[in-house]
Write a protein that holds these residues in place. Structure first.
Motif, short mmCIF file in Angstrom:
data_model
loop_
_atom_site.label_atom_id
_atom_site.label_comp_id
_atom_site.label_asym_id
_atom_site.label_seq_id
_atom_site.Cartn_x
_atom_site.Cartn_y
_atom_site.Cartn_z
N LYS A 47 0.83 -1.08 -0.13
CA LYS A 47 -0.02 -0.14 -0.05
C LYS A 47 0.88 1.35 0.00
O LYS A 47 1.95 1.29 0.16
N VAL A 48 0.19 2.48 -0.13
CA VAL A 48 0.86 3.69 -0.18
C VAL A 48 0.17 4.39 1.21
O VAL A 48 -0.85 4.45 1.38
N SER A 49 0.94 4.49 2.20
CA SER A 49 0.74 5.11 3.42
C SER A 49 1.41 6.42 3.53
O SER A 49 2.61 6.85 3.58
N GLY A 50 0.22 7.52 3.35
CA GLY A 50 0.70 8.99 3.38
C GLY A 50 1.47 9.25 2.00
O GLY A 50 0.79 9.22 0.92
N THR A 64 8.73 1.99 3.88
CA THR A 64 9.97 2.59 3.22
C THR A 64 10.35 4.07 3.52
O THR A 64 9.30 4.92 3.91
N THR A 65 11.41 4.73 3.06
CA THR A 65 11.61 5.97 3.22
C THR A 65 11.64 6.88 1.97
O THR A 65 11.85 7.93 1.93
N THR A 66 11.37 6.17 0.80
CA THR A 66 11.41 6.60 -0.47
C THR A 66 9.81 7.35 -0.73
O THR A 66 8.83 6.49 -0.82
N ARG A 67 9.90 8.55 -0.94
CA ARG A 67 8.52 9.07 -1.32
C ARG A 67 7.88 8.68 -2.77
O ARG A 67 8.81 8.35 -3.64
N VAL A 68 6.76 8.53 -2.67
CA VAL A 68 6.17 8.07 -3.93
C VAL A 68 5.44 9.09 -4.57
O VAL A 68 5.05 8.68 -6.00
#
Length: 87
Positions: A47-50, A64-68
């Motif tokens: 999922k995408v969280s924030g 992760t620490t990678t922004r999507v």
């Protein structure tokens, strides 16, 4: 994907891979892939969280620490190892 596919059947290693692109003004709390086998919480979610990727397996997860939300394409590949899926 829909139907009766079981993400945890017979404990085999499996990989989920896809490309995705999100922008800063997009809804960013979405499940990209999810599989639940029964009511006791057995699950495998991507999922995408924030604005970050999150993978949840059984009752735990990693973010992760990678922004999507960059407007760029991201290749996502998650491997569920057989030793995790047997539990």
């Amino acid at each position: 994907m829909s139907g009766t596919w079981n993400a945890f059947a017979n404990g085999d290693t499996r990989t989920i891979a896809f490309w995705m692109k999100a922008t800063p003004n997009q809804e960013l709390n979405a499940t990209m892939f999810g599989a639940v086998t029964n009511s006791n919480g057995t699950r495998f979610d991507i999922k995408v969280s924030g604005n970050l990727f999150r993978v949840e397996i059984q009752g735990t997860g990693q973010t992760t620490t990678t922004r999507v939300d960059t407007g760029r394409w991201h290749h996502v590949a998650v491997v569920l190892a057989d030793e995790i899926s047997k539990h």
